[in-house]
Design a protein around this motif. Sequence first.
Motif, PDB file in Angstrom:
ATOM      1  N   SER A  83      -5.123  -3.474   8.047  1.00  0.00           N
ATOM      2  CA  SER A  83      -5.522  -4.840   7.711  1.00  0.00           C
ATOM      3  C   SER A  83      -4.446  -5.456   6.824  1.00  0.00           C
ATOM      4  O   SER A  83      -3.634  -4.741   6.218  1.00  0.00           O
ATOM      5  CB  SER A  83      -6.869  -4.838   6.983  1.00  0.00           C
ATOM      6  N   GLU A  84      -4.433  -6.774   6.727  1.00  0.00           N
ATOM      7  CA  GLU A  84      -3.436  -7.436   5.881  1.00  0.00           C
ATOM      8  C   GLU A  84      -3.599  -7.023   4.423  1.00  0.00           C
ATOM      9  O   GLU A  84      -2.610  -6.862   3.688  1.00  0.00           O
ATOM     10  CB  GLU A  84      -3.540  -8.955   6.020  1.00  0.00           C
ATOM     11  N   ALA A  85      -4.856  -6.834   3.999  1.00  0.00           N
ATOM     12  CA  ALA A  85      -5.092  -6.403   2.617  1.00  0.00           C
ATOM     13  C   ALA A  85      -4.512  -5.007   2.383  1.00  0.00           C
ATOM     14  O   ALA A  85      -3.937  -4.722   1.322  1.00  0.00           O
ATOM     15  CB  ALA A  85      -6.591  -6.418   2.312  1.00  0.00           C
ATOM     16  N   ALA A  86      -4.649  -4.125   3.383  1.00  0.00           N
ATOM     17  CA  ALA A  86      -4.094  -2.775   3.266  1.00  0.00           C
ATOM     18  C   ALA A  86      -2.572  -2.822   3.221  1.00  0.00           C
ATOM     19  O   ALA A  86      -1.937  -2.097   2.444  1.00  0.00           O
ATOM     20  CB  ALA A  86      -4.568  -1.917   4.431  1.00  0.00           C
ATOM     21  N   ARG A  87      -1.980  -3.674   4.040  1.00  0.00           N
ATOM     22  CA  ARG A  87      -0.516  -3.811   4.018  1.00  0.00           C
ATOM     23  C   ARG A  87      -0.033  -4.312   2.652  1.00  0.00           C
ATOM     24  O   ARG A  87       0.996  -3.858   2.141  1.00  0.00           O
ATOM     25  CB  ARG A  87      -0.056  -4.762   5.120  1.00  0.00           C
ATOM     26  N   THR A  88      -0.770  -5.238   2.079  1.00  0.00           N
ATOM     27  CA  THR A  88      -0.407  -5.747   0.760  1.00  0.00           C
ATOM     28  C   THR A  88      -0.435  -4.633  -0.280  1.00  0.00           C
ATOM     29  O   THR A  88       0.451  -4.536  -1.139  1.00  0.00           O
ATOM     30  CB  THR A  88      -1.362  -6.879   0.351  1.00  0.00           C
ATOM     31  N   VAL A  89      -1.458  -3.787  -0.197  1.00  0.00           N
ATOM     32  CA  VAL A  89      -1.558  -2.649  -1.117  1.00  0.00           C
ATOM     33  C   VAL A  89      -0.330  -1.746  -0.980  1.00  0.00           C
ATOM     34  O   VAL A  89       0.272  -1.325  -1.970  1.00  0.00           O
ATOM     35  CB  VAL A  89      -2.845  -1.843  -0.847  1.00  0.00           C
ATOM     36  N   LEU A  90       0.067  -1.454   0.258  1.00  0.00           N
ATOM     37  CA  LEU A  90       1.219  -0.585   0.490  1.00  0.00           C
ATOM     38  C   LEU A  90       2.503  -1.204  -0.050  1.00  0.00           C
ATOM     39  O   LEU A  90       3.339  -0.516  -0.644  1.00  0.00           O
ATOM     40  CB  LEU A  90       1.379  -0.302   1.983  1.00  0.00           C
ATOM     41  N   ARG A  91       2.678  -2.511   0.175  1.00  0.00           N
ATOM     42  CA  ARG A  91       3.911  -3.169  -0.263  1.00  0.00           C
ATOM     43  C   ARG A  91       4.026  -3.224  -1.782  1.00  0.00           C
ATOM     44  O   ARG A  91       5.129  -3.219  -2.332  1.00  0.00           O
ATOM     45  CB  ARG A  91       3.962  -4.592   0.303  1.00  0.00           C
ATOM     46  N   GLU A  92       2.884  -3.274  -2.475  1.00  0.00           N
ATOM     47  CA  GLU A  92       2.912  -3.460  -3.920  1.00  0.00           C
ATOM     48  C   GLU A  92       3.023  -2.154  -4.694  1.00  0.00           C
ATOM     49  O   GLU A  92       3.300  -2.171  -5.888  1.00  0.00           O
ATOM     50  CB  GLU A  92       1.652  -4.223  -4.366  1.00  0.00           C
ATOM     51  N   ARG A  93       2.819  -1.036  -4.036  1.00  0.00           N
ATOM     52  CA  ARG A  93       2.905   0.252  -4.734  1.00  0.00           C
ATOM     53  C   ARG A  93       4.357   0.611  -5.041  1.00  0.00           C
ATOM     54  O   ARG A  93       5.270   0.242  -4.312  1.00  0.00           O
ATOM     55  CB  ARG A  93       2.294   1.356  -3.877  1.00  0.00           C
ATOM     56  N   SER A  94       4.547   1.393  -6.102  1.00  0.00           N
ATOM     57  CA  SER A  94       5.910   1.810  -6.480  1.00  0.00           C
ATOM     58  C   SER A  94       6.359   3.071  -5.744  1.00  0.00           C
ATOM     59  O   SER A  94       7.540   3.361  -5.679  1.00  0.00           O
ATOM     60  CB  SER A  94       5.974   2.070  -7.988  1.00  0.00           C
ATOM     61  N   TRP A  95       5.417   3.844  -5.201  1.00  0.00           N
ATOM     62  CA  TRP A  95       5.698   5.041  -4.418  1.00  0.00           C
ATOM     63  C   TRP A  95       6.633   6.031  -5.135  1.00  0.00           C
ATOM     64  O   TRP A  95       7.747   6.290  -4.682  1.00  0.00           O
ATOM     65  CB  TRP A  95       6.281   4.675  -3.047  1.00  0.00           C
ATOM     66  N   PRO A  96       6.192   6.610  -6.250  1.00  0.00           N
ATOM     67  CA  PRO A  96       7.030   7.597  -6.937  1.00  0.00           C
ATOM     68  C   PRO A  96       7.329   8.825  -6.087  1.00  0.00           C
ATOM     69  O   PRO A  96       8.341   9.496  -6.278  1.00  0.00           O
ATOM     70  CB  PRO A  96       6.210   7.964  -8.185  1.00  0.00           C
ATOM     71  N   GLY A  97       6.427   9.120  -5.130  1.00  0.00           N
ATOM     72  CA  GLY A  97       6.669  10.240  -4.228  1.00  0.00           C
ATOM     73  C   GLY A  97       7.413   9.848  -2.974  1.00  0.00           C
ATOM     74  O   GLY A  97       7.603  10.670  -2.064  1.00  0.00           O
ATOM     75  N   ASN A  98       7.829   8.581  -2.893  1.00  0.00           N
ATOM     76  CA  ASN A  98       8.671   8.070  -1.814  1.00  0.00           C
ATOM     77  C   ASN A  98       8.022   8.189  -0.426  1.00  0.00           C
ATOM     78  O   ASN A  98       6.818   8.080  -0.305  1.00  0.00           O
ATOM     79  CB  ASN A  98      10.052   8.724  -1.883  1.00  0.00           C
ATOM     80  N   VAL A  99       8.829   8.420   0.598  1.00  0.00           N
ATOM     81  CA  VAL A  99       8.323   8.388   1.972  1.00  0.00           C
ATOM     82  C   VAL A  99       7.268   9.467   2.183  1.00  0.00           C
ATOM     83  O   VAL A  99       6.290   9.260   2.904  1.00  0.00           O
ATOM     84  CB  VAL A  99       9.480   8.562   2.977  1.00  0.00           C
ATOM     85  N   ARG A 100       7.428  10.618   1.544  1.00  0.00           N
ATOM     86  CA  ARG A 100       6.440  11.684   1.708  1.00  0.00           C
ATOM     87  C   ARG A 100       5.078  11.236   1.196  1.00  0.00           C
ATOM     88  O   ARG A 100       4.045  11.499   1.821  1.00  0.00           O
ATOM     89  CB  ARG A 100       6.885  12.951   0.982  1.00  0.00           C
ATOM     90  N   GLU A 101       5.053  10.546   0.059  1.00  0.00           N
ATOM     91  CA  GLU A 101       3.785  10.061  -0.485  1.00  0.00           C
ATOM     92  C   GLU A 101       3.158   9.031   0.452  1.00  0.00           C
ATOM     93  O   GLU A 101       1.940   9.044   0.689  1.00  0.00           O
ATOM     94  CB  GLU A 101       3.993   9.451  -1.867  1.00  0.00           C
ATOM     95  N   LEU A 102       3.965   8.131   0.996  1.00  0.00           N
ATOM     96  CA  LEU A 102       3.457   7.145   1.954  1.00  0.00           C
ATOM     97  C   LEU A 102       2.892   7.842   3.185  1.00  0.00           C
ATOM     98  O   LEU A 102       1.818   7.471   3.688  1.00  0.00           O
ATOM     99  CB  LEU A 102       4.578   6.188   2.355  1.00  0.00           C
ATOM    100  N   GLU A 103       3.587   8.847   3.671  1.00  0.00           N
ATOM    101  CA  GLU A 103       3.117   9.594   4.846  1.00  0.00           C
ATOM    102  C   GLU A 103       1.757  10.224   4.579  1.00  0.00           C
ATOM    103  O   GLU A 103       0.841  10.130   5.408  1.00  0.00           O
ATOM    104  CB  GLU A 103       4.137  10.670   5.211  1.00  0.00           C
ATOM    105  N   HIS A 104       1.602  10.863   3.415  1.00  0.00           N
ATOM    106  CA  HIS A 104       0.329  11.500   3.083  1.00  0.00           C
ATOM    107  C   HIS A 104      -0.790  10.462   2.951  1.00  0.00           C
ATOM    108  O   HIS A 104      -1.937  10.706   3.352  1.00  0.00           O
ATOM    109  CB  HIS A 104       0.469  12.305   1.790  1.00  0.00           C
TER     110      HIS A 104
END
Length: 456
Positions: free
Chosen positions: A342-363
Amino acid sequence: MTGTETRRILVVDDEAGMRAGLAEVLRRGGYAVELAVSAEDALVRLEPGGADLLITDLKLPGRSGLELLSELRRTDSETPAIVITAHGTIEDAVAAMKLGAIDFLTKPFSPGDLLHLATRALAERGAPGVVRRARETAPRRGIVSRDPAMLRVLEIAESVASSRAPVMVQGESGTGKELLARHLHEAGTRRGRAFVAVNCAALPRDLLESELFGHERGAFTGAITRKIGKFELANGGTILLDEISEMELGLQAKLLRVLQEYEVDRVGGMAPVPIDVRVVATTNRRLREMVDRGQFREDLFYRLMVIPLVLPPLRERRADVDLLADHFLRRFATQGRTLRLSEAARTVLRERSWPGNVRELEHALERAALLARGPEITAEELLDRDPSPPRLGLGSMAGLTVREMERRLILDTLRRTNNNRTHAARLLGISIRTLRNKLAEYRSHGEMDAALAAEG
């Protein structure tokens, strides 16, 4: 003689002493050697049938070694070339590889190293054209990006993929260092041969030495049979030394010799074993600072930094978040399901800092795909499990021993990093080996959190 005396090598260098030294080494190897002092002189001698291999310095009077390679490429010459220099840079290496050079040697180098490269180059006569075609069509397996900095890293990697020059891949935990190492292997002429990965932090020094270099029967207590090491298993292919910053100094000295001589000494062995291996090392630590502190050998640092590649963290690749999210959703969709955000979910993903990088996003996407109740993943489903629970407050530690406080801090950090031990060790300011030892101690005393114990 084995017939190598009929193979002709042209050496181009403006220093008389260097020309004489290179000629002596190559002639002892059984090759016929011609000498040139400039690019102009070399071009005359490289007329059709003039040489089977070109070895040239980069810095020449008049036209440079790169200009010499450029002229050869313009005339569609198939003469393979090895470039040598005392002042090599990543830009020089990339430029030389793009112009068809098959390898790049930085002075000083050993006679054995030069002879090995010359023998391999002559065995693969005509390889420059093949190498260029391989680079132009190499698939970027599993590497998803449209970020300019990331695409630049991939361009450099593909330019040097067929070289044997060592590569150092640096980047934060979870940025895809091993994935890039595998891409280097697949994009070059070693594709289809062995790719062997070794985690240098996972084993103590004595076991790591045997794991890397092998041992003979009876070399030490428990060595009941001969063991072939990872370097020998990777012969003809690529070896990945993951988390090389965790390697102890004594073993670093032995690794340096392998990189210089391209031969390994098994523990308890009587003679060295020659190898042909491309070495790719990775680290998430600042090696230059470790060298300054005496924790990493300076000579090994420079030997590994022939081709340095730095992967940007995901927070600096914002344009890739949507791209990667869609890629992971396609992978995690099962039994014909089609998942979307959803657009709201995409917004959440874009706003995160992702300290675990791509692996954290994958999980995060894998978890959301499992929890999704329909084809569209909502922000609530994406955040069903908060990956960053609050830190322990000081009040909750009142009355605890120092050991208990340490245990709680370590386990809390592991929870916040989704049990990513490398990232947790960096946040805690300790080595991953120390973290592993602490966890083994907690496990042996029955003090591990049940969830973490199951994951670890």
